[in-house]
Design a protein around this motif. Structure first.
Motif, short mmCIF file in Angstrom:
data_model
loop_
_atom_site.label_atom_id
_atom_site.label_comp_id
_atom_site.label_asym_id
_atom_site.label_seq_id
_atom_site.Cartn_x
_atom_site.Cartn_y
_atom_site.Cartn_z
N GLU A 216 93.57 -46.79 -20.24
CA GLU A 216 93.61 -48.57 -20.36
C GLU A 216 93.76 -49.69 -19.72
OE1 GLU A 216 92.19 -48.96 -23.31
OE2 GLU A 216 91.62 -47.12 -23.46
N PRO A 217 95.32 -48.85 -18.71
CA PRO A 217 96.10 -50.38 -18.02
C PRO A 217 94.76 -50.47 -16.97
CG PRO A 217 97.95 -48.86 -19.27
CD PRO A 217 96.17 -47.87 -19.63
N PHE A 218 94.60 -48.97 -16.84
CA PHE A 218 94.20 -49.72 -15.36
C PHE A 218 92.26 -50.19 -15.71
CE2 PHE A 218 96.20 -46.54 -13.71
CZ PHE A 218 96.09 -46.47 -12.95
N LEU A 219 92.16 -49.85 -17.27
CA LEU A 219 90.66 -50.99 -17.45
C LEU A 219 90.71 -52.26 -18.26
CD1 LEU A 219 88.78 -47.87 -19.90
CD2 LEU A 219 87.55 -49.16 -17.63
N LYS A 220 92.07 -52.62 -18.38
CA LYS A 220 92.64 -53.80 -18.26
C LYS A 220 92.36 -54.60 -17.51
CE LYS A 220 96.50 -56.11 -21.05
NZ LYS A 220 97.34 -56.09 -22.15
N ILE A 221 93.07 -54.32 -16.69
CA ILE A 221 93.16 -55.44 -15.32
C ILE A 221 91.96 -55.43 -14.63
CG2 ILE A 221 94.35 -53.05 -14.24
CD1 ILE A 221 95.55 -57.10 -14.08
N CYS A 222 91.74 -54.37 -14.94
CA CYS A 222 89.70 -53.85 -13.33
C CYS A 222 89.00 -54.81 -14.56
CB CYS A 222 89.15 -52.82 -13.72
SG CYS A 222 90.17 -51.99 -12.16
N ARG A 223 89.00 -55.10 -15.89
CA ARG A 223 88.08 -55.61 -16.46
C ARG A 223 88.46 -57.48 -16.05
NH1 ARG A 223 87.29 -52.29 -22.03
NH2 ARG A 223 85.87 -51.06 -20.94
N LEU A 224 89.93 -57.63 -16.05
CA LEU A 224 90.62 -59.21 -15.39
C LEU A 224 89.77 -59.40 -14.30
CD1 LEU A 224 93.29 -59.25 -17.78
CD2 LEU A 224 91.32 -59.95 -18.46
N ARG A 225 89.78 -58.99 -13.30
CA ARG A 225 89.44 -58.87 -12.21
C ARG A 225 87.73 -58.75 -11.05
NH1 ARG A 225 95.67 -56.25 -8.64
NH2 ARG A 225 97.28 -57.87 -10.41
N TYR A 226 87.62 -58.07 -11.86
CA TYR A 226 85.76 -57.30 -11.35
C TYR A 226 85.33 -58.03 -12.80
CZ TYR A 226 88.17 -54.65 -8.24
OH TYR A 226 89.87 -54.55 -6.93
N PRO A 228 82.61 -56.99 -15.00
CA PRO A 228 81.62 -56.36 -15.79
C PRO A 228 80.98 -54.88 -16.01
CG PRO A 228 81.52 -59.01 -17.58
CD PRO A 228 81.49 -58.83 -15.83
N ALA A 229 79.92 -55.32 -15.04
CA ALA A 229 79.08 -54.05 -14.42
C ALA A 229 80.11 -53.00 -13.70
CB ALA A 229 77.68 -54.89 -13.63
N ASN A 230 81.28 -53.48 -13.07
CA ASN A 230 81.50 -52.97 -12.13
C ASN A 230 83.19 -52.64 -12.15
OD1 ASN A 230 79.54 -53.14 -9.79
ND2 ASN A 230 80.83 -54.85 -9.22
N ALA A 231 83.48 -53.48 -13.55
CA ALA A 231 85.21 -52.82 -14.26
C ALA A 231 85.42 -51.69 -14.47
CB ALA A 231 85.64 -53.54 -14.98
N ASP A 232 85.02 -51.05 -14.93
CA ASP A 232 84.89 -49.52 -15.26
C ASP A 232 84.41 -49.13 -14.84
OD1 ASP A 232 84.71 -50.71 -17.86
OD2 ASP A 232 83.14 -49.84 -18.95
N THR A 233 83.55 -48.85 -13.73
CA THR A 233 83.99 -48.13 -12.35
C THR A 233 85.12 -48.12 -11.77
OG1 THR A 233 81.47 -48.29 -12.72
CG2 THR A 233 82.35 -47.21 -10.76
N LYS A 234 85.05 -49.44 -11.12
CA LYS A 234 86.82 -49.70 -9.94
C LYS A 234 87.58 -48.76 -10.80
CE LYS A 234 88.90 -51.00 -6.78
NZ LYS A 234 88.92 -50.84 -5.62
#
Length: 362
Positions: A216-226, A228-234
């Motif tokens: 969850e913390p990874f999803l949260k920070i990635c959705r803020l930085r990347y 939407p299409a690449n955030a979950d994968t990153k």
């Protein structure tokens, strides 16, 4: 006795010297008397020299005898001083010997007294030694009896220890068997709960994957930085990389600290990789990784691989078998049909098993 004899000899020697002195005085008196007589005779002869009758009547025999006696007395008088001096010298030497003997006698007496004192002291010390020896023998006998008693007690204790050791081995074997049975039952229960997909924290009890990083913390920070299409994968890629890093047993970011008098192993905040993680991805991602790292170090430090564990989510710890079994029976009762619940209320239900007491209830 020797001293007495020498003393008597000294008295006799003194008496002899005194007698000789008297003889010497007597001889001198007689010599003087003889000289007077001789002079008288010679005077008479001179008066009667011219008288032939006197020549024939006076005999020369008395004069010859008197001369012989006079010479003898003179010789004796000449020898007496030498004899007296010799005897006097002998007397003085004897006095010196007597004084020396007296001194030697006093020394012998002192030495005799000293030896007597030494003998008494030696006798007293010997008596003390014998007394001490007797005391030590008595004490030794008492110690021997005490050692025999202690030896007997020790043998009894050894027998008791052997019995306790046997009992301990027996109990340890039973404990190992019970633990093995408990672990086997725990594994079977985990497998059964996996099949029921009871691996969430929605209830109080369930399965938890120990060492798994919360994404969850990874999803949260990635959705803020990347995007939407690449955030979950990153986020999934980043979480998977750190999950693999946790499996590396050579990486040991821990340190020993003293807490409440005991040594404890905690995460080393100064570790270079963890510091970079916190600086780059933030506090929440850092906490997710360190939490998984602490779980693995506590529950599986040698392998560092994730595994399922029965978990008490309410207390945030491992759940006991009794807690899980009670929870399962509670769920079964709550999910039973209405007819069965009514029968339970009326008391006509089938016997149910209570794990707390280990007995069945009608």
């Amino acid at each position: 006795m020797d001293t007495t004899v020498r003393s008597n000899s000294g008295v006799h020697l003194g008496q002899r010297i005194s007698d000789l002195s008297k003889v010497l005085r007597t001889a001198r008196q007689k010599e003087q008397e003889g000289d007077g007589t001789l002079k008288g005779i010679r005077a008479k002869r001179s008066r009667y020299t011219t008288n032939a009758w006197a020549k024939t009547s006076i005999s020369k025999e008395p004069e010859t005898l008197l001369l012989a006696k006079h010479q003898k007395l003179k010789h004796l008088a000449a020898e007496l001083p030498t004899l007296v001096d010799s005897l006097t010298q002998d007397y003085h030497e004897y006095e010196k010997s007597l004084i020396s003997l007296k001194t030697s006698g006093e020394s012998d007496k002192a030495e005799k007294e000293m030896w007597q004192q030494l003998y008494k002291q030696h006798k007293r010390e010997k008596e003390e030694v014998l007394k001490r020896k007797l005391e030590l023998e008595i004490e030794l006998d008492a110690k021997k009896m005490e050692i025999e008693q202690l030896t007997t007690k020790l043998e009894e204790k050894n027998d008791e220890i052997d019995g306790l050791a046997y009992l301990n081995r027996h109990l340890l074997t039973k404990e190992l068997l019970s633990n093995q049975e408990l672990q086997d039952a725990r594994k079977e229960l985990i497998v059964g709960l996996q099949q029921k997909r009871l691996n969430n924290s929605e209830g109080d009890f369930g399965l938890k994957i120990i060492g798994e990083i919360d994404d969850e913390p990874f999803l949260k920070i990635c959705r803020l930085r990347y995007a939407p299409a690449n955030a979950d994968t990153k986020a999934a890629q980043l979480c998977s990389e750190w999950q693999e890093k946790l499996k590396n047993s050579k990486w040991h970011p821990f340190k020993i600290v003293r807490f409440h008098g005991e040594n404890q192993e905690v995460v080393d905040e100064d570790d270079r990789e963890l510091k970079n993680l916190k600086r780059k991805w933030g506090e929440e991602v850092y906490n997710a990784v360190t939490t998984a790292l602490e779980e693995l170090n506590e529950h599986n430090p040698s392998g560092r691989y994730v595994f399922y564990e029965l978990w008490n989510f309410e207390a945030n710890r491992k759940a006991t078998m009794q807690e899980v079994i009670n929870h399962i029976f509670k769920d079964q009762r709550s999910s039973a049909p209405a007819y069965d619940r009514d029968q339970q209320v009326k008391g006509t239900q089938k016997p149910s098993f209570h794990p707390e007491s280990g007995s069945a209830e009608e």
